[in-house]
Design an enzyme around this catalytic site. Structure first.
Site, short mmCIF file in Angstrom:
data_model
loop_
_atom_site.label_atom_id
_atom_site.label_comp_id
_atom_site.label_asym_id
_atom_site.label_seq_id
_atom_site.Cartn_x
_atom_site.Cartn_y
_atom_site.Cartn_z
N ASN A 121 0.74 -1.05 0.02
CA ASN A 121 0.14 -0.09 0.05
C ASN A 121 0.91 1.28 -0.01
O ASN A 121 2.11 1.24 -0.23
CB ASN A 121 -0.97 -0.15 1.17
N ARG A 122 0.16 2.45 0.05
CA ARG A 122 0.98 3.59 -0.01
C ARG A 122 1.64 4.27 1.22
O ARG A 122 1.26 4.01 2.21
CB ARG A 122 -0.22 4.82 -0.48
N HIS A 147 3.52 -0.07 -2.84
CA HIS A 147 3.87 -1.65 -2.62
C HIS A 147 5.29 -1.73 -2.92
O HIS A 147 5.74 -2.36 -3.92
CB HIS A 147 2.90 -2.20 -3.89
N HIS A 221 -0.96 -10.04 -3.79
CA HIS A 221 -1.95 -9.15 -4.68
C HIS A 221 -2.79 -10.16 -5.89
O HIS A 221 -2.55 -9.57 -6.94
CB HIS A 221 -0.90 -8.07 -5.32
N SER A 222 -3.16 -11.06 -5.58
CA SER A 222 -3.90 -11.85 -6.56
C SER A 222 -5.26 -11.09 -7.03
O SER A 222 -5.90 -10.53 -5.92
CB SER A 222 -4.37 -13.27 -6.18
N TYR A 223 -5.64 -11.01 -8.04
CA TYR A 223 -6.76 -10.39 -8.62
C TYR A 223 -7.95 -11.51 -8.71
O TYR A 223 -7.67 -12.39 -9.75
CB TYR A 223 -6.86 -9.85 -9.90
N ASP A 293 -11.28 1.07 -3.14
CA ASP A 293 -10.08 1.14 -3.22
C ASP A 293 -9.36 1.39 -1.62
O ASP A 293 -8.75 2.53 -1.71
CB ASP A 293 -9.30 1.76 -4.36
N GLN A 330 -7.39 -4.68 2.44
CA GLN A 330 -7.46 -3.54 1.44
C GLN A 330 -8.57 -4.44 0.45
O GLN A 330 -8.14 -5.51 -0.24
CB GLN A 330 -6.23 -3.20 0.55
N GLU A 358 -6.43 -7.83 -0.10
CA GLU A 358 -4.99 -7.69 0.44
C GLU A 358 -5.02 -7.70 1.93
O GLU A 358 -5.18 -6.43 2.31
CB GLU A 358 -4.24 -6.49 -0.36
C1 BGC Z 1 -4.18 -0.36 -4.75
C2 BGC Z 1 -4.52 0.30 -6.06
C3 BGC Z 1 -3.59 0.08 -6.94
C4 BGC Z 1 -3.74 -1.52 -7.32
C5 BGC Z 1 -2.51 -1.99 -8.20
C6 BGC Z 1 -3.97 -1.80 -5.02
O1 BGC Z 1 -3.48 -2.41 -4.14
O2 BGC Z 1 -4.78 -0.24 -3.62
O3 BGC Z 1 -4.86 1.68 -5.75
O4 BGC Z 1 -4.15 0.91 -8.34
O5 BGC Z 1 -3.32 -2.02 -6.15
O6 BGC Z 1 -1.47 -1.04 -8.50
#
Ligand code: BGC
Length: 393
Positions: A121-122, A147, A221-223, A293, A330, A358
């Site tokens: 995260n940020r 990340h 970070h799996s979608y 998000d 997240q 996440e």
């Molecule tokens: C974040 C998003 C981001 C994405 C891919 C996520 O974990 O929360 O804001 O765009 O990852 O970069």
């Protein structure tokens, strides 16, 4: 008569003893059979996956169980390239977004399937302070660090060690992140162990130690798209999140520092609700996130590993439950997927065709004094576990 009785008695004792030996023998055979069966219940296979543009060899490991679940993990980024689980008809199909070759993974992409570190995260402005010293991180999200930075753990080569127990197969990945890599202090030794169990759950165990005070926040970070139809948005998935509170953000998705109640907001997932229901609501946080998000403040933070969230796709009947010992999760509804990245078999990944869950500490924790700490000191063990459990209903 007495002699006869004694004789019969004697024979019976002998036969019982004999029977006993026989039984024990059979039991041993049975145990052996069980062990063999158990040992065969999972498998791991290693294959070469490709070579990065920098010339590094990459392997992919396939972990399979006997319940139709199969996961592919590669040594580049510890990325889950494929995850197949059965639907309600018992048919195993792909449930994660991915590419069909290494080259595509090495190009810019939004962390498909990757391990995230050193900090998920940020971090606002890519800066934080430890013991009065300011550290400047590599930034990659406008002025912020996201990340782990542009060359985070999602783009490094991990070494891998396989292990197979009776009912599970594990892949233990290791990476040593050098002092000041992407701006983070301390040599950090990281292990991430993926374990596929025979109950269709995948455990992710994260461990780390450092030789200098640092910060750590690892995640996966799996979608997911449980329908397996990657041309279809995930808006029909029913989500639950066991959280009474949210970490609200500003326009740059940096936490404001407050924690807000989810009651009567689009962020209340305490009862199952489709992703689509409130995703277009006129709500300031929805507007800022361009959908979902956000990091939710999970309940029962003192309970160790516990239920955190679930996703259910009614068409396929697949249910994903997430358990974690982390304070936050997240939930990202794939808002930045924009139809530019290729799907495995043609077509492109369009807006909201995958979602992430996440597990992590809250974003920007190093700059927020009221958030749970993400500091790791020398001599301490960072250890956290998340389980992704699949079933059908
Ligand atoms: C974040 C998003 C981001 C994405 C891919 C996520 O974990 O929360 O804001 O765009 O990852 O970069």
């Amino acid at each position: 008569m007495n002699v006869l009785k004694r004789c019969i008695y004697g024979i019976s004792i002998t036969s019982l003893a004999f029977l006993n030996i026989q039984c024990k023998g059979n039991q041993k055979e049975e145990n052996k059979a069980n062990t063999t069966q158990k040992m065969d219940s999972v498998s791991i296979e290693k294959k070469e996956y490709g070579t990065t543009p920098a010339g590094q060899k990459v392997d992919v490991y396939t972990l399979k169980n006997q319940k139709g679940m199969e996961v592919n993990i590669m040594t580049y980024g510890g990325i889950i390239t494929s995850l197949k689980v059965p639907n309600k008809a018992g048919v195993s199909e792909e449930v994660v977004i991915g590419f069909n070759n290494l080259e595509q993974y090495t190009k810019a992409n939004p962390y498909f399937g990757a391990l995230i570190g050193r900090f998920g995260n940020r971090i606002a402005k890519g800066k934080f302070t430890l013991d009065g010293k300011e550290y400047k991180l590599a930034t990659n999200n406008d002025a912020n660090a996201l990340h782990g930075g542009p060359e985070g753990f999602h783009r490094v080569i991990w070494t891998a060690e396989e292990a197979k127990g009776g009912d599970n197969a594990s892949l233990k990945l290791k990476y040593v992140s050098k002092d000041m890599e992407e701006g983070y202090p301390g040599n950090l030794t990281v292990f991430v162990t993926y374990t596929l169990n025979n109950d269709n759950s995948l455990d992710v165990l994260y461990e780390a130690t450092t030789d200098k005070k640092t910060i750590v926040n690892l995640t996966q970070h799996s979608y997911f798209n449980l329908s397996s139809d990657f041309a279809k948005p995930i808006l029909d998935h029913e989500i639950t999140i066991d959280a009474d509170k949210l970490v609200p953000v500003d326009a740059a998705l940096i936490p404001t520092g407050k924690l807000t109640d989810v009651t009567n907001t689009p962020f209340d997932f305490r009862r199952a609700k489709t992703v689509g229901k409130d995703i277009e609501a006129k709500d300031d946080q929805i507007k800022k996130g361009l959908g979902y998000d956000h990091c939710w403040v999970l309940n029962n933070q003192d309970k160790g590993e516990r239920f955190a969230a679930s996703a259910y796709d009614p068409t396929s009947g697949r249910l994903l439950e997430v358990f974690t010992d982390q304070p936050g999760i997240q939930f990202y509804s794939g808002n930045f997927l924009d139809g530019t990245l290729p799907m495995r078999n043609g077509g492109t990944y369009a807006h909201r065709t995958g979602f992430c869950l996440e597990t992590q500490h809250y974003p920007d924790a190093p700059n927020q004094k009221d958030f749970p700490s993400t500091v790791l000191n020398p001599g301490e063990n960072y250890k956290t576990k998340t389980t992704f459990k699949f079933s059908v209903k």
